[in-house]
Scaffold this active site. Sequence first.
Site, PDB file in Angstrom:
ATOM      1  NE  ARG A  30      -1.864  -2.037   3.169  1.00 55.56           N
ATOM      2  CZ  ARG A  30      -2.154  -2.474   4.381  1.00 55.56           C
ATOM      3  NH1 ARG A  30      -3.305  -2.202   4.927  1.00 55.56           N
ATOM      4  NH2 ARG A  30      -1.262  -3.168   5.062  1.00 55.56           N
ATOM      5  NE  ARG A  39      -6.344  -2.255  -1.809  1.00 57.96           N
ATOM      6  CZ  ARG A  39      -6.334  -1.755  -0.587  1.00 57.96           C
ATOM      7  NH1 ARG A  39      -6.062  -2.525   0.437  1.00 57.96           N
ATOM      8  NH2 ARG A  39      -6.583  -0.484  -0.387  1.00 57.96           N
ATOM      9  CE1 TYR A 152      -3.595 -12.918  11.797  1.00 58.27           C
ATOM     10  CE2 TYR A 152      -1.703 -14.367  11.464  1.00 58.27           C
ATOM     11  CZ  TYR A 152      -2.231 -13.102  11.666  1.00 58.27           C
ATOM     12  OH  TYR A 152      -1.378 -12.032  11.724  1.00 58.27           O
TER      13      TYR A 152
HETATM   14  O1  CP3 Z   1       6.070  -9.317   0.918  1.00 56.84           O
HETATM   15  C1  CP3 Z   1       5.359  -9.231  -0.096  1.00 56.84           C
HETATM   16  O2  CP3 Z   1       5.352  -8.222  -0.842  1.00 56.84           O
HETATM   17  C2  CP3 Z   1       4.535 -10.439  -0.523  1.00 56.84           C
HETATM   18  C3  CP3 Z   1       3.167 -10.461  -0.146  1.00 56.84           C
HETATM   19  C4  CP3 Z   1       2.728 -10.797   1.273  1.00 56.84           C
HETATM   20  C5  CP3 Z   1       1.501 -10.310   1.785  1.00 56.84           C
HETATM   21  N1  CP3 Z   1       1.282 -10.903   2.997  1.00 56.84           N
HETATM   22  C6  CP3 Z   1       0.607  -9.379   1.078  1.00 56.84           C
HETATM   23  C7  CP3 Z   1      -0.383  -8.643   1.871  1.00 56.84           C
HETATM   24  C8  CP3 Z   1       3.282 -11.632   2.247  1.00 56.84           C
HETATM   25  C9  CP3 Z   1       4.613 -12.352   2.236  1.00 56.84           C
HETATM   26  C10 CP3 Z   1       2.353 -11.700   3.329  1.00 56.84           C
HETATM   27  C11 CP3 Z   1       2.553 -12.531   4.537  1.00 56.84           C
HETATM   28  C12 CP3 Z   1       1.632 -12.407   5.667  1.00 56.84           C
HETATM   29  N2  CP3 Z   1       0.281 -12.232   5.641  1.00 56.84           N
HETATM   30  C13 CP3 Z   1       2.004 -12.561   7.026  1.00 56.84           C
HETATM   31  C14 CP3 Z   1       3.387 -12.886   7.519  1.00 56.84           C
HETATM   32  C15 CP3 Z   1       4.289 -11.716   7.466  1.00 56.84           C
HETATM   33  C16 CP3 Z   1       3.922 -10.597   8.380  1.00 56.84           C
HETATM   34  O3  CP3 Z   1       3.568  -9.530   7.859  1.00 56.84           O
HETATM   35  O4  CP3 Z   1       4.001 -10.772   9.596  1.00 56.84           O
HETATM   36  C17 CP3 Z   1       0.857 -12.420   7.811  1.00 56.84           C
HETATM   37  C18 CP3 Z   1       0.788 -12.466   9.322  1.00 56.84           C
HETATM   38  C19 CP3 Z   1      -0.235 -12.221   6.928  1.00 56.84           C
HETATM   39  C20 CP3 Z   1      -1.662 -12.080   7.270  1.00 56.84           C
HETATM   40  C21 CP3 Z   1      -2.171 -10.760   6.858  1.00 56.84           C
HETATM   41  N3  CP3 Z   1      -2.395 -10.382   5.557  1.00 56.84           N
HETATM   42  C22 CP3 Z   1      -2.528  -9.687   7.682  1.00 56.84           C
HETATM   43  C23 CP3 Z   1      -2.438  -9.679   9.196  1.00 56.84           C
HETATM   44  C24 CP3 Z   1      -2.973  -8.654   6.846  1.00 56.84           C
HETATM   45  C25 CP3 Z   1      -3.565  -7.352   7.257  1.00 56.84           C
HETATM   46  C26 CP3 Z   1      -2.565  -6.478   7.908  1.00 56.84           C
HETATM   47  C27 CP3 Z   1      -2.205  -5.345   7.019  1.00 56.84           C
HETATM   48  O5  CP3 Z   1      -1.001  -5.153   6.770  1.00 56.84           O
HETATM   49  O6  CP3 Z   1      -3.149  -4.654   6.609  1.00 56.84           O
HETATM   50  C28 CP3 Z   1      -2.833  -9.092   5.509  1.00 56.84           C
HETATM   51  C29 CP3 Z   1      -3.161  -8.334   4.292  1.00 56.84           C
HETATM   52  C30 CP3 Z   1      -2.053  -8.158   3.284  1.00 56.84           C
HETATM   53  N4  CP3 Z   1      -1.236  -9.142   2.834  1.00 56.84           N
HETATM   54  C31 CP3 Z   1      -1.733  -6.947   2.597  1.00 56.84           C
HETATM   55  C32 CP3 Z   1      -0.701  -7.249   1.696  1.00 56.84           C
HETATM   56  C33 CP3 Z   1      -0.044  -6.328   0.701  1.00 56.84           C
HETATM   57  C34 CP3 Z   1      -2.465  -5.629   2.759  1.00 56.84           C
HETATM   58  C35 CP3 Z   1      -3.835  -5.803   2.233  1.00 56.84           C
HETATM   59  C36 CP3 Z   1      -4.340  -4.643   1.429  1.00 56.84           C
HETATM   60  O7  CP3 Z   1      -3.836  -4.390   0.317  1.00 56.84           O
HETATM   61  O8  CP3 Z   1      -5.314  -4.026   1.909  1.00 56.84           O
END
Ligand code: CP3
Length: 356
Positions: A30, A39, A152
């Site tokens: 983001r 997105r 989760y």
């Molecule tokens: O690193 C990268 O660019 C690759 C993509 C990637 C995402 N999530 C995209 C994402 C990776 C490797 C993850 C891993 C992930 N997802 C983890 C482990 C790493 C960490 O951050 O601790 C976890 C715990 C998740 C679960 C998850 N997904 C959460 C808790 C959230 C919401 C929190 C937030 O940052 O808003 C997501 C959503 C998410 N995954 C986004 C992205 C780019 C944001 C969503 C959006 O675009 O609105």
Amino acid sequence: MTPANDTFLRALRREPVTHTPVWLMRQAGRYLPEYNATRAKAGSFLALAQDPELCAEVTLQPLARFPLDAAILFSDILTVPDAMGLGLSFATGEGPRFARPLHDEARVRALTVPDMGALRYVFDAVACIKRALAGRVPLIGFAGSPFTLACYMIEGSGSDDFGRVRRMAYARPDLLDRIVDINAQAVTAYLDAQVAAGADALMLFDTWGGLLTRSAYERFSLRPMRAILGALRPLHDGARVPTIVFTKGGGGWLDAIAACGASAIGLDWTVDLAAARARFGASVALQGNLDPLVLTTDPETVAREAAAIVRAAGPEPGHVFNLGHGIVPATPPANVAALVETVHNVSREILRAGRP
Ligand code: CP3
């Protein structure tokens, strides 16, 4: 096929490099206006993650702006429990939510390893990204650690303390064992399929392992991660597809983590990188570990803090520069440019000087 820029893979194997490779957790996200535009076009984060062509588009966006040394599959760790039937959704402004969390024993008993066909959109995304990359840099595949997925799955959403999970670890360790063992089997199949589709390296995200006691960490997080690494290796030979294990908050247990069978260990920003390199640098590569909040300051501060980390890592092979956790949305892209440039320039100087 070896990528044109294989510095990242070489560093993971602790082979000599001419500059320190750098990539950033959540590098497609983001903080980039073009990500937000894609997105919006997809309609939601999940719709984006389920569209292989759009996944390729956003995976390549940060590479078009910055000379990063690796790409990471655009997806999420929670795809696996979704395929298990837990019903994933993301409400805007909130985190992930499961419609059918593991709130009772019957649900835990009914849990099974999903058919990988349900995750085909992820493997299609890997193949699509590989084609779009055309061998420029390696592609990282990933999965959540069995324990972090369990957090989760049991809680049903994010949490400040994952109280349900920690209570289960003490009161019903048999149930938690069952969940993480099924997750380990699912993650092994999931990562195998990512490699078959073209992933060049694999990373396990253990975001919540650091919540556990030392002995619970061994039982519910490190043991299942070791099982995955052991099951993957005969197929892919650890030297060919390097692996990274990142336990956030695992700095106190690096001795055990460094021996888990991964090629590299990810470090959060609380770890003293120079001390970790001195202690473990001969046996594993290390990845990290700039505080992501540094990227919300200014280019001069970013350059100073990044240079300090490159110097702390020193000239020995086996360092991959990264943040200590994911990039935050408030990051100005200009600060990322300053970071990548500093890591490349300072490491080139240090590595030139370090050569006999
Ligand atoms: O690193 C990268 O660019 C690759 C993509 C990637 C995402 N999530 C995209 C994402 C990776 C490797 C993850 C891993 C992930 N997802 C983890 C482990 C790493 C960490 O951050 O601790 C976890 C715990 C998740 C679960 C998850 N997904 C959460 C808790 C959230 C919401 C929190 C937030 O940052 O808003 C997501 C959503 C998410 N995954 C986004 C992205 C780019 C944001 C969503 C959006 O675009 O609105």
